[in-house]
Design an enzyme around this catalytic site. Structure first.
Site, short mmCIF file in Angstrom:
data_model
loop_
_atom_site.label_atom_id
_atom_site.label_comp_id
_atom_site.label_asym_id
_atom_site.label_seq_id
_atom_site.Cartn_x
_atom_site.Cartn_y
_atom_site.Cartn_z
N ARG A 125 0.85 -1.19 0.00
CA ARG A 125 0.00 0.00 0.00
C ARG A 125 0.88 1.24 0.00
NH1 ARG A 125 -2.38 0.13 4.82
NH2 ARG A 125 -3.46 2.01 4.20
N LYS A 177 4.72 -6.47 11.70
CA LYS A 177 3.85 -6.80 10.57
C LYS A 177 4.01 -8.26 10.14
CE LYS A 177 2.08 -4.95 6.41
NZ LYS A 177 1.61 -3.71 5.89
N ARG A 201 -0.26 5.79 12.96
CA ARG A 201 0.76 5.27 13.88
C ARG A 201 0.55 5.76 15.30
NH1 ARG A 201 4.39 9.78 11.65
NH2 ARG A 201 4.10 9.06 9.55
#
Ligand code: BTN
Length: 318
Positions: free
Chosen positions: A117, A182, A316
């Site tokens: 992305r 992640k 974030r």
């Protein structure tokens, strides 16, 4: 393709002379050598011993469309038209989009231009992870697609949880994290008619057995093998992902994101935390308050509650 047939011949882990490989492939020994170089460029290590020939340094467990099909549920078998596996492609999303067939799945051992992305690269080394794209058509315009990317995140969590992984969290809209790192990413690419048929390519990347020492990635990441201390079958994982997508997309078509919202909220990594959202035009700081039935994110700021839609946005912690 010759390189794929060559890999099949070497898959037994034994030495094969250049001559015997050439005979089997109908090419010269020099041409075999050139194909061996191509395999090495993919990152496959090959022993080349004078008088003996070539053999794979390590055994390879390549994806198998046949084994993936064996994992499919009845629903997935009915829904999915084709499964194709490539040794190396630019991006499975690009392939699925070009092919454009409804409910077509493709996977690759390696992507040379894997996309994430926000224009980022998706690091896609050979034979270690899952890179999967599914093409799916929706027939009631783009408004039907609200919350789709968050729903896919829930479906991917469900698939991963079948492999002893606990505490998988989602970061709006659709990043999957474990222990703040992640684990998987989703890239949706849509095209078509605002009020009619929309083609959606759902791209899923999962870090499965990726070697930490070999790859530098500019954000904290983790793989399934690190989390579980096991080498898992990528065929099984691909099968489970397809099963959950096939069933879940049917549910999404009927009920939309409302069918997945509670589950998304339960996994929301930043719920009630102080966050900063960066959009193309603004930075918003506040407390994360979860999502609505359309998949929009709510943030309580000093100027009231703000609603964030999809787009090129980063979220974030602060
Ligand atoms: C993200 O940035 O989190 C999204 C990553 C999506 C990666 C997958 S891998 C399969 C498919 N093909 C691509 O080029 N990207 C997606």
């Amino acid at each position: 393709m010759q390189v794929e047939r060559l890999l099949d011949l070497l898959a037994d882990g034994r030495f094969h002379s250049g001559q015997s490989l050439g005979d089997a492939l109908g090419i010269s020994r020099t041409a075999v050598w050139k194909q061996i170089k191509k395999l090495e460029q993919l990152g496959i290590q090959i022993d080349s011993v004078h008088g003996k020939g070539y053999r794979l340094k390590q055994s390879l467990n390549l994806l198998s469309a046949h084994k993936i099909r064996n994992e499919l549920s009845e629903t997935a078998k009915k829904q999915i038209t084709d499964i194709e596996i490539y040794l190396s492609v630019d991006s499975t999303n690009t392939r699925a989009n070009q092919f454009g067939k409804d409910r077509f799945v493709c996977l690759a051992e390696q992507q040379t231009a894997g996309r994430g992305r926000r224009g980022r690269e998706w690091v896609s080394p050979f034979g270690q992870n899952i890179y999967l794209s599914l093409c799916w058509y929706f027939y009631s315009g783009v408004s039907q697609l609200e919350g789709l990317s968050l729903s896919i995140a829930v479906l991917l969590c469900r698939a991963l949880e079948e492999f002893d992984l606990q505490d998988i969290k989602v970061k709006w809209p659709n990043d999957l994290l474990c222990k703040q790192r992640k684990l998987a990413g989703i890239l949706l690419e849509m095209s078509g008619d605002a009020d009619g048929v929309c083609k959606v390519v759902i791209g899923v990347g999962v870090n499965v057995n990726m070697d930490r020492l070999q790859y530098h990635i500019d954000q904290p990441w983790v793989s399934i093998s690190e989390l579980t201390d096991k080498i898992i079958s990528r065929d099984k994982l691909a099968g489970k992902i397809i099963n959950h997508l096939a069933l879940g997309l049917l549910e999404f078509q009927e009920k939309g994101f409302s069918a997945f919202k509670d589950e998304w909220m339960k996994r929301d990594l930043f719920f009630e935390k102080s966050i900063k959202v960066v959009t193309a035009s603004a930075e918003i700081e506040g407390i994360e308050k979860g999502v609505d039935d359309r998949g929009c994110l709510y943030i309580k700021t000093s100027e009231g509650v703000k609603r964030i839609h999809g787009g090129e946005i980063s979220v974030r912690l602060i």
